[in-house]
Scaffold this motif. Structure first.
Motif, PDB file in Angstrom:
ATOM      1  N   THR B 362       0.855  -1.192   0.000  1.00 36.32           N
ATOM      2  CA  THR B 362       0.000   0.000   0.000  1.00 36.32           C
ATOM      3  C   THR B 362       0.888   1.239   0.000  1.00 36.32           C
ATOM      4  N   GLU B 363       1.899   1.193   0.837  1.00 35.80           N
ATOM      5  CA  GLU B 363       2.826   2.305   0.934  1.00 35.80           C
ATOM      6  C   GLU B 363       3.577   2.524  -0.365  1.00 35.80           C
ATOM      7  N   THR B 364       4.087   1.433  -0.950  1.00 35.65           N
ATOM      8  CA  THR B 364       4.884   1.612  -2.164  1.00 35.65           C
ATOM      9  C   THR B 364       4.015   2.076  -3.324  1.00 35.65           C
ATOM     10  N   LEU B 365       2.781   1.594  -3.403  1.00 35.21           N
ATOM     11  CA  LEU B 365       1.920   2.040  -4.496  1.00 35.21           C
ATOM     12  C   LEU B 365       1.590   3.523  -4.360  1.00 35.21           C
ATOM     13  N   GLN B 366       1.468   3.993  -3.140  1.00 31.38           N
ATOM     14  CA  GLN B 366       1.237   5.428  -2.962  1.00 31.38           C
ATOM     15  C   GLN B 366       2.454   6.218  -3.413  1.00 31.38           C
ATOM     16  N   GLN B 367       3.610   5.670  -3.109  1.00 26.29           N
ATOM     17  CA  GLN B 367       4.822   6.353  -3.566  1.00 26.29           C
ATOM     18  C   GLN B 367       4.902   6.363  -5.093  1.00 26.29           C
ATOM     19  N   ILE B 368       4.468   5.277  -5.696  1.00 24.64           N
ATOM     20  CA  ILE B 368       4.489   5.204  -7.160  1.00 24.64           C
ATOM     21  C   ILE B 368       3.571   6.268  -7.754  1.00 24.64           C
ATOM     22  N   ALA B 369       2.394   6.426  -7.136  1.00 23.21           N
ATOM     23  CA  ALA B 369       1.456   7.435  -7.647  1.00 23.21           C
ATOM     24  C   ALA B 369       2.090   8.819  -7.544  1.00 23.21           C
ATOM     25  N   ARG B 370       2.796   9.078  -6.464  1.00 26.02           N
ATOM     26  CA  ARG B 370       3.444  10.378  -6.308  1.00 26.02           C
ATOM     27  C   ARG B 370       4.570  10.544  -7.325  1.00 26.02           C
ATOM     28  N   LEU B 371       5.248   9.454  -7.590  1.00 23.38           N
ATOM     29  CA  LEU B 371       6.349   9.494  -8.550  1.00 23.38           C
ATOM     30  C   LEU B 371       5.843   9.773  -9.967  1.00 23.38           C
ATOM     31  N   ALA B 372       4.667   9.236 -10.276  1.00 24.55           N
ATOM     32  CA  ALA B 372       4.164   9.335 -11.648  1.00 24.55           C
ATOM     33  C   ALA B 372       3.673  10.739 -11.978  1.00 24.55           C
ATOM     34  N   VAL B 373       3.402  11.538 -10.961  1.00 28.09           N
ATOM     35  CA  VAL B 373       2.862  12.887 -11.182  1.00 28.09           C
ATOM     36  C   VAL B 373       3.949  13.893 -10.823  1.00 28.09           C
ATOM     37  N   PRO B 374       4.350  14.825 -11.694  1.00 31.46           N
ATOM     38  CA  PRO B 374       3.803  15.022 -13.027  1.00 31.46           C
ATOM     39  C   PRO B 374       4.635  14.401 -14.146  1.00 31.46           C
ATOM     40  N   ARG B 375       5.583  13.534 -13.759  1.00 34.64           N
ATOM     41  CA  ARG B 375       6.462  13.018 -14.814  1.00 34.64           C
ATOM     42  C   ARG B 375       5.703  12.299 -15.910  1.00 34.64           C
ATOM     43  N   LEU B 376       4.758  11.458 -15.524  1.00 32.18           N
ATOM     44  CA  LEU B 376       4.030  10.734 -16.552  1.00 32.18           C
ATOM     45  C   LEU B 376       2.711  11.422 -16.899  1.00 32.18           C
ATOM     46  N   ALA B 377       2.037  11.917 -15.896  1.00 31.94           N
ATOM     47  CA  ALA B 377       0.697  12.448 -16.137  1.00 31.94           C
ATOM     48  C   ALA B 377       0.337  13.445 -15.047  1.00 31.94           C
ATOM     49  N   ASP B 378      -0.854  14.030 -15.186  1.00 37.32           N
ATOM     50  CA  ASP B 378      -1.308  14.973 -14.157  1.00 37.32           C
ATOM     51  C   ASP B 378      -1.995  14.267 -13.007  1.00 37.32           C
ATOM     52  N   TRP B 379      -2.638  13.142 -13.308  1.00 42.29           N
ATOM     53  CA  TRP B 379      -3.292  12.335 -12.272  1.00 42.29           C
ATOM     54  C   TRP B 379      -2.731  10.928 -12.316  1.00 42.29           C
ATOM     55  N   CYS B 380      -2.642  10.309 -11.135  1.00 44.83           N
ATOM     56  CA  CYS B 380      -2.358   8.879 -11.129  1.00 44.83           C
ATOM     57  C   CYS B 380      -3.169   8.241 -10.012  1.00 44.83           C
ATOM     58  N   ALA B 381      -3.837   7.136 -10.316  1.00 46.33           N
ATOM     59  CA  ALA B 381      -4.589   6.412  -9.286  1.00 46.33           C
ATOM     60  C   ALA B 381      -4.241   4.935  -9.403  1.00 46.33           C
ATOM     61  N   VAL B 382      -4.222   4.250  -8.269  1.00 47.34           N
ATOM     62  CA  VAL B 382      -3.946   2.806  -8.282  1.00 47.34           C
ATOM     63  C   VAL B 382      -5.070   2.081  -7.555  1.00 47.34           C
ATOM     64  N   ASP B 383      -5.617   1.092  -8.223  1.00 53.09           N
ATOM     65  CA  ASP B 383      -6.669   0.268  -7.628  1.00 53.09           C
ATOM     66  C   ASP B 383      -6.179  -1.160  -7.526  1.00 53.09           C
ATOM     67  N   VAL B 384      -6.566  -1.809  -6.433  1.00 49.59           N
ATOM     68  CA  VAL B 384      -6.130  -3.189  -6.213  1.00 49.59           C
ATOM     69  C   VAL B 384      -7.356  -4.062  -6.008  1.00 49.59           C
ATOM     70  N   THR B 508       4.028  -7.323 -10.176  1.00 52.43           N
ATOM     71  CA  THR B 508       4.923  -8.346  -9.640  1.00 52.43           C
ATOM     72  C   THR B 508       5.281  -8.040  -8.194  1.00 52.43           C
ATOM     73  N   ALA B 509       5.520  -6.755  -7.917  1.00 60.07           N
ATOM     74  CA  ALA B 509       5.898  -6.377  -6.553  1.00 60.07           C
ATOM     75  C   ALA B 509       4.763  -6.653  -5.575  1.00 60.07           C
ATOM     76  N   VAL B 510       3.536  -6.333  -5.999  1.00 59.49           N
ATOM     77  CA  VAL B 510       2.393  -6.569  -5.113  1.00 59.49           C
ATOM     78  C   VAL B 510       2.248  -8.067  -4.850  1.00 59.49           C
ATOM     79  N   GLU B 511       2.388  -8.854  -5.897  1.00 56.63           N
ATOM     80  CA  GLU B 511       2.242 -10.302  -5.697  1.00 56.63           C
ATOM     81  C   GLU B 511       3.327 -10.838  -4.775  1.00 56.63           C
ATOM     82  N   SER B 512       4.562 -10.400  -4.984  1.00 59.15           N
ATOM     83  CA  SER B 512       5.652 -10.837  -4.107  1.00 59.15           C
ATOM     84  C   SER B 512       5.349 -10.474  -2.668  1.00 59.15           C
ATOM     85  N   ALA B 513       4.878  -9.250  -2.486  1.00 54.79           N
ATOM     86  CA  ALA B 513       4.607  -8.800  -1.122  1.00 54.79           C
ATOM     87  C   ALA B 513       3.528  -9.654  -0.485  1.00 54.79           C
ATOM     88  N   ARG B 514       2.515  -9.978  -1.271  1.00 54.16           N
ATOM     89  CA  ARG B 514       1.444 -10.797  -0.712  1.00 54.16           C
ATOM     90  C   ARG B 514       1.937 -12.201  -0.371  1.00 54.16           C
TER      91      ARG B 514
END
Lengths: 114, 796
Positions: B362-384, B508-514
């Motif tokens: 959960t923590e790493t995916l939030q970091q990924i969303a922060r990383l993606a904005v604005p480098r990749l896009a203006d919004w980023c959301a992650v659903d699991v 892959t990271a989420v699956e490994s973590a689980r």
């Protein structure tokens, strides 16, 4: 935890034997490296395999297991097998586990078996 | 040679005051000459068409100066070609032209034109007799021609320009016309000079035109975009590549635009995203007197959101007279592809690092969303995707925090459901990435569940959307949504590559973590099953154990220990190490414990018990199951505790005095499961009051990093340092000591089993009565991650 590249292996072919000189640490992390080196085809044909442990500083039970495994495979293939003495820790391990007398030991890598 | 012209006051009959009186004829000739030269100058200046000019010059001379005028030019191949003929007799000129074609002049011959061209000096042939004519005729026909037309007098002047002879101008008088004199030759020379200048200019012009055309051809065809800009910022020249790059239909659109109009079509930023103004462009800086470095810019087309990365290099064109910058040449190199790859790689490297940094996905995916904005896009959301099939939003980010509230409102009110026809749910079901580059208002309306939903969706102001699956190797675990909205840059198919890679990496990271969490649970469960939960009480003695797994928390270890009673007043202490880890090793530890128990109950001696286990191991399917064991039998007696130590390849236990003195006990024996026969030597000893017997696995002495392994002496030192009122406390201290030596990361698991005879033992009268002191509970604050068991307290 150990690190795989803490073990360095040099392979040398002398008449009648192949010498694998180990340096560094042979433990849980690096044992597989030794196993892979021993599994190469060219080694299978040699009359004798020598594990030169003179530069080996450390061995743990996993490392010992790979050495014993090498001994076993050599027996199966009717190859001669020998080791050279390692560091004090290595020697102590071989003594504590009672395998010292079961591992043919030569003083130097090109030495003769007793 | 310049002709002096004097002012002609009054009519031709009046003498001018400054000059001696001239005769009528002379004045007239003078006038004529002046007139001729003025006209010639005018003709030469009026047109660059060489042929026309030459013809006009030739015509000027007839009939004032000649009956026949011929202008010949020297070609690049050395041949002499006539370019203009004029004659008083209308039939003569064409006839002569034809003659020249049929009998071209020999440049090496004696014809006056050839001689003059070779020498660069004029020639006057005042009277030409027939014999002379024949001597330089180009054949008999030519001779006849000249004789028939009664060639009488000729003045031939070289056409000289910039030191080179370009040809010759010939004036001829026929028949009865007066022969030429010196002055006529001079006049012809003047005419020739003017004509030569005209020719030279025309040639220069043609050369320049040729160069220009070649240059244009080169510029039109090279790939780099090139523009030429003047001081006012106007584009003076542009090639097609520049037009393409700058979004113009053709170069003319660029050259006809007002200064700054082109640049305003783009949002121009530097690599850090700061907007750049006109003054920062290299061309403006060049005009400002600087020598600008190549500039890396990011151009986003305002109209389409298309993005390009360019390197702009600028060089000056200096005015040759003033040495000032007259023009700036801009060369634009389009490095969009290269730059995007570089940015994508650098983003993926960071994303990988983030994903590997923690098992808390959960923590790493939030970091990924922060990383993606604005480098990749203006919004980023992650659903699991949750275990029960619900879609859970674990992260959402926008560069403007106030906009995040909008996303949260959407999420609260309109959660996607797994059976939704489109959107995140569809991507999760299909496992395929989707991109929407034109947000069709009707499609949006169809997707919205109600008016509020539609309003919220519109408020996002999406220009493009990408949804990629969180793709683990075996299945889709969720989705990542990227939206471009407020910024000028719009997501395109080019961005899909990076997004899909991110989805795969994150999946892959989420699956490994689980799996990791899962495995940790399994490992703990196994461990609980394999290691004794509690240790039996031995009257009069304190017992404690400690198990500390090395780094990998979810691998079951190969260390084992056990304490069991196996007869009246007899106990067995065992510690051992099955080489290896994981389920197989765990199975062997179970075998070892149970085999030894059974052997003990059957009444075997310590050496016998180890022999039985050895046999059992040898009967296992081959797989190098080997095992070291330290076995101690305990027989508390009225006055002392008798012990027998039997070692099979295992490090010898430590006997520790209350004052800290230690020594190793036992005799080395063969490890089990490998060689036959095994050699086991039993050693009898006694435990005195206050003494501790410490059994351990090799994780303890080998805890030190390279070179710091504990030999017998240093292990003794460590044991001496760790005295503590309680046994459990001592084990904790040993664990800490080992951790310290290992620099915080253990090489292998550590298991310890310790036995202590209390200091004050009331031997009592009947011998069998021994006061049992209360075993103190294990100290608070035992090391995290270790299992401590004391006789009465069990801590996990």
């Amino acid at each position: 935890m150990g690190v795989p590249d803490q073990l360095r292996i040099e392979v040398r072919h002398d008449p009648g034997r192949v010498i694998l000189s180990l340096a560094g640490e042979l433990d849980m992390a690096s044992a597989e490296t030794l196993q892979r080196a021993l599994a190469t085809e060219e080694l299978q044909r040699e009359p004798m395999i020598v594990l030169d442990l003179q530069q080996l500083e450390f061995m743990d039970s996993t490392g010992l297991r790979s050495v014993l495994g090498a001994l076993e495979h050599c027996r199966e293939r009717r190859q001669e097998f020998a080791i050279t003495p390692g560091s004090p820790q290595v020697q102590r391990l071989l003594r504590v586990t009672g395998v010292a007398e079961h591992l043919p030991t030569i003083a130097t890598a090109d030495g003769a078996l007793a | 040679m310049a002709l002096q012209t004097s002012s002609l006051a009054g009519g031709p009959g009046e003498p001018s005051p400054k000059h001696r009186p001239v005769g009528r004829q002379e004045l007239s000739a003078h006038d004529t000459a002046v007139e001729l030269l003025v006209e010639a100058g005018a003709v030469v200046a009026s047109s660059l068409d060489l042929t026309t000019t030459m013809r006009q010059v030739a015509r000027l001379t007839v009939p004032r100066l000649a009956d026949l005028c011929v202008i010949d030019l020297l070609g690049e191949d050395g041949s002499i070609t006539e370019v203009a003929v004029a004659s008083a007799d209308p039939e003569l000129a064409p006839a002569l032209e034809e003659m020249r074609i049929r009998h071209p002049l020999n440049p090496e011959g004696e014809h006056p034109v050839a001689r003059v061209i070779r020498s660069g000096r004029p020639e006057l042939l005042a009277e030409m007799r027939e014999g002379l004519l024949r001597s330089f005729a180009q054949g008999s026909e030519h001779a006849r021609f000249m004789v028939e037309h009664r060639y009488r007098s000729a003045a031939v002047a070289p056409l000289l320009a910039r030191g080179r002879t370009l040809g010759a101008l010939s004036v001829l008088r026929l028949a009865e016309s007066a022969p030429y004199r010196r002055e006529d030759l001079e006049l012809a020379g003047e005419l020739a000079r003017r004509a030569a200048m005209a020719i030279d200019n025309a040639r220069l012009f043609a050369q320049v035109r040729g160069v220009e055309r070649r240059l244009e051809a080169v510029l039109a065809n090279i790939a780099e975009a090139i523009t030429l800009m003047d001081r006012d910022g106007r584009t003076v020249f542009a090639n097609q590549a520049a037009a393409d790059l700058l979004g113009a239909a053709n170069p003319r659109e660029l050259t006809s635009a007002n200064p700054g109009a082109i640049m305003s079509r783009f949002v121009v930023t530097d690599e850090q995203g700061r907007e750049l103004g006109r003054d920062q462009m290299p061309s403006r800086r060049l005009f400002a007197g600087e020598r600008p470095e190549p500039l890396l810019v990011r151009n986003v087309v305002r109209a389409t959101g298309e993005e390009r990365w360019l390197i702009v290099r600028c060089s000056p064109v200096l005015d040759p007279d003033t040495e000032e910058v007259a023009y700036a040449i801009n060369v634009y190199e389009n490095i969009t592809e290269v730059k995007r790859v570089q940015l994508a790689e650098s983003f993926m490297a960071e994303a990988t690092r983030v994903l590997a940094s923690s098992m808390d996905y959960t923590e790493t995916l939030q970091q990924i969303a922060r990383l993606a904005v604005p480098r990749l896009a203006d919004w980023c959301a992650v659903d699991v995707l949750g275990e029960t099939g619900e879609i859970e939003r674990v992260a959402v980010h926008h560069s403007d925090p106030s906009r995040i509230a909008l996303a949260e409102a959407l999420d609260r009110g309109y959660r996607p459901a797994l059976d939704d026809p489109a959107g995140v749910a569809e991507v999760i079901r299909s496992g395929k990435a989707r991109i929407f580059t034109d947000i069709d208002p009707d499609a949006l309306a169809a997707y919205a569940r109600d008016d509020t939903h539609l309003a919220l969706l519109r408020d996002i102001r999406a220009t493009a959307v990408i949804i990629v699956p969180l793709a683990a190797p075996t299945r889709t675990l969720g989705a990542i949504t990227l939206v471009s909205s407020d910024s000028s840059r719009r997501l395109t198919h080019a961005d899909l590559g990076v997004a899909v890679r991110l989805g795969r990496r994150a999946g892959t990271a989420v699956e490994s973590a689980r799996l990791y969490t899962e495995r940790t649970r399994i490992a703990r469960a196994l461990e609980a099953a394999l290691l004794p939960e509690s240790l039996p009480q031995i009257p009069g003695m304190e017992i404690a154990s400690l198990y500390r797994a090395a780094g990998e928390l979810n691998d079951v270890g190969g260390d084992f220990y056990d304490v069991m009673a196996y007869g009246p007043e007899r106990w067995l202490l065992v510690i051992g190490d099955v080489c290896g880890k994981g389920p197989r090793a765990a199975g062997v530890t179970a075998l070892a414990r149970h085999t030894l128990r059974a052997a003990a109950i059957l009444g075997q001696t310590p050496a016998g018990m180890l022999g039985t286990l050895h046999e059992a191991l040898r009967r296992q399917p081959p797989g190098a199951d080997l095992c070291t064991v330290c076995l101690v039998t305990i027989e508390p007696q009225p006055a002392r505790v008798r012990m027998t130590v039997a070692l099979a390849g295992h490090p010898p236990p430590m006997l520790i005095d209350p004052n800290g003195r230690c020594r190793q006990v036992g005799s080395p024996g063969t490890l089990l499961g490998v060689f036959d026969p095994i050699v086991i030597k039993e050693v009898d000893l006694e435990l005195g009051a206050g003494q501790t017997l410490l059994l351990y696995t090799d994780g303890l002495p080998e805890a030190g990093r390279a070179g710091l392994h504990l030999d017998e002496d240093s292990l003794s030192e460590l044991c001496a340092e760790v005295s503590h009122p309680t046994l459990a406390g001592m084990l904790s201290r040993l664990e800490q000591g080992a951790l310290r030596r290992a620099g915080g990361r253990l090489r292998d698991d550590i298991a310890m089993l310790a036995l202590r005879l209390a200091e004050h033992v009331d031997l009592g009268t009947r011998g069998s009565e021994v006061r049992r002191p209360k075993a103190a509970p294990a100290p608070a604050g035992a090391a995290a991650g270790s299992r401590n068991a004391a006789a009465t307290a069990v801590r996990r």
